[in-house]
Design an enzyme around this catalytic site. Structure first.
Site, PDB file in Angstrom:
ATOM      1  N   SER A 175       0.834  -1.428  -0.075  1.00  0.00           N
ATOM      2  CA  SER A 175      -0.092   0.147  -0.023  1.00  0.00           C
ATOM      3  C   SER A 175       0.773   1.199  -0.206  1.00  0.00           C
ATOM      4  O   SER A 175       1.765   1.503  -1.028  1.00  0.00           O
ATOM      5  CB  SER A 175      -0.904  -0.034   1.126  1.00  0.00           C
ATOM      6  OG  SER A 175      -1.917   0.917   0.964  1.00  0.00           O
ATOM      7  N   ASP A 271      -7.893  -2.977  -7.522  1.00  0.00           N
ATOM      8  CA  ASP A 271      -7.455  -2.718  -5.898  1.00  0.00           C
ATOM      9  C   ASP A 271      -8.437  -2.026  -5.238  1.00  0.00           C
ATOM     10  O   ASP A 271      -9.082  -1.024  -5.470  1.00  0.00           O
ATOM     11  CB  ASP A 271      -6.100  -1.817  -6.244  1.00  0.00           C
ATOM     12  CG  ASP A 271      -5.702  -1.742  -4.783  1.00  0.00           C
ATOM     13  OD1 ASP A 271      -6.261  -0.930  -4.134  1.00  0.00           O
ATOM     14  OD2 ASP A 271      -4.398  -2.357  -4.541  1.00  0.00           O
ATOM     15  N   HIS A 338      -6.365  -5.962  -1.768  1.00  0.00           N
ATOM     16  CA  HIS A 338      -5.106  -4.861  -1.524  1.00  0.00           C
ATOM     17  C   HIS A 338      -4.453  -5.354  -0.455  1.00  0.00           C
ATOM     18  O   HIS A 338      -4.400  -5.772   0.493  1.00  0.00           O
ATOM     19  CB  HIS A 338      -6.000  -3.606  -0.765  1.00  0.00           C
ATOM     20  CG  HIS A 338      -5.128  -2.470  -0.564  1.00  0.00           C
ATOM     21  ND1 HIS A 338      -4.532  -1.673  -1.721  1.00  0.00           N
ATOM     22  CD2 HIS A 338      -4.592  -1.894   0.400  1.00  0.00           C
ATOM     23  CE1 HIS A 338      -3.805  -0.755  -1.137  1.00  0.00           C
ATOM     24  NE2 HIS A 338      -3.886  -0.725   0.225  1.00  0.00           N
TER      25      HIS A 338
END
Length: 393
Positions: A175, A271, A338
């Site tokens: 991330s 995502d 994610h």
């Protein structure tokens, strides 16, 4: 139900599940980098940065996986103050242990290529993907914008702890930490010995400059504010900032072509963070018509799925600058997820996501050790039956 020994079956099942979980994951303690404070390399609240380190052993003793944690960004004084007294702005608020699983596991069965490396998770407490460096601290807020200094202090500390002798090293992150791995990739390479094999890995870090469902630019202005607030411009690619504004160089699509170090991208084309925060953020969905869809992709209407397919096309277009050099790898699946490296179920398990019949763990290992190249993009949703799609509360 009770078995012949008088033990409830449910108890046996629960014990079995708990033992399975303890095998698939284990806890590693927190190390505070107190020496960084004197260098001004501190979290938003001025506290010391911190990381979790599980030492390498055997043949992996001189190999290092340096992984940066994610957790979004703060783009102005107000949003940074909201983070300051949480684990994303202060090491005082961090849990003292972190679960290691997937890419961090210390057993070959779960992590065949990196299990005996020095495996490290750097906690995220600066709010700008470890890029900020503002000297001045306003006494009214006591906010410290020092992410780039944290990055340097952590690397210097690891070099002193043995990384100066590294044979292999990988900068990675998920991330906002995946964005760190992209933005700091060549810098990381420059801080290690020339003899070290250095590569970078970004898990769910390829955030695109996409439009919202109502056609507005939301993330572009947000990133511009992050870069301005944190003084990130001097850390970003000079080749990129010579051509466009620093805020635009925070987007991987605009600077990935300038990275010289080998790099691997793992990303879902749908995502879940990007769908929720770039495509359909609250400011673009005031009536909440996207709420159910964002929480669970199976709840999306056919019209919403068409929009998601359009976002995938935009994502793939943004990838074109990445190129097809064999030193560059990518695993772009069509899952609604994610971050897929730090969890056993998506990294390497019997039911893990596959692309070209290959797990993420094998694709990354083959690429790192140059046993083969890997650059694959999945067919569109819902064709991939191996996905672990996220369902949010």
């Amino acid at each position: 139900m009770i078995n012949e020994r008088g033990v409830p079956w449910l108890s046996i099942v629960l014990v079995g599940l708990i033992s399975l979980l303890t095998i698939e994951a284990y806890d590693v303690g927190l190390t505070f980098l107190d020496s960084a404070v004197a260098k001004g390399a501190v979290c938003l609240d001025g506290s010391a940065p911190a990381y979790h380190l599980d030492r390498g052993f055997g043949a992996g003793i001189d190999n290092w996986l340096v992984f940066f944690e994610g957790g979004g960004w703060c783009n102005n004084v107000t949003t940074c103050l909201a983070r300051k007294d949480t684990r994303l702005g202060s090491s005082k608020q961090m849990l003292k242990t972190e679960t290691f699983s997937g890419m961090f596991h210390n057993k070959a069965k779960y992590n065949p290529d990196f299990y005996n490396w020095n495996r490290l998770k750097v906690r995220y407490c600066d709010g700008a993907s470890f890029t900020g460096d503002v000297e001045a601290v306003d006494p009214k807020t006591n906010l410290h914008f020092r992410g780039a200094r944290i990055f340097r202090a952590v690397i210097d500390d690891l070099l002193a702890k043995g990384m100066k002798n590294a044979k292999n090293a990988m900068l990675a992150g998920c991330s906002a930490g995946g964005l760190t791995a992209i933005l700091q990739c060549d810098n990381f390479r420059s801080l290690l010995p020339a003899s070290t094999k250095v590569k970078c890995l970004a898990d769910a870090g390829f955030f695109i400059n996409g439009k919202t469902v109502i056609g507005t630019s939301h993330i572009e202005g947000f990133y511009a504010d992050v870069v301005k607030t944190h003084g990130s411009a001097k850390v970003l690619s000079p080749a990129c900032t010579a051509k466009m504004s620093p805020g635009l160089c925070f987007f991987p699509q605009n600077m990935v072509q300038y990275i010289k170090t080998p790099i691997f991208l793992i990303n879902a084309a749908y995502d879940s963070w990007q769908i929720k925060n770039i495509l359909a953020p609250g400011v673009a969905d005031r009536k909440g018509t996207w709420r159910e869809c964002k929480l669970d992709i199976t709840k999306c209407s056919s019209a919403q799925l068409n929009v998601l397919q359009g976002y995938r096309q935009e994502f793939l277009k943004a990838l074109t600058g990445f190129g097809n050099s064999p030193s560059r790898g990518m695993f772009i699946n069509s899952c609604y997820s994610h971050c897929q490296t730090g969890i056993q179920e998506t990294w390497l398990r019997n039911d893990s996501p596959l692309l070209g019949n290959t797990t993420i763990a094998k694709a990354v290992g083959d690429w790192y050790y140059e046993r083969g190249t890997f650059q694959k993009i999945d067919c569109p949703y819902p064709c991939d039956k191996t996905c672990h799609n996220r369902v949010f509360e």
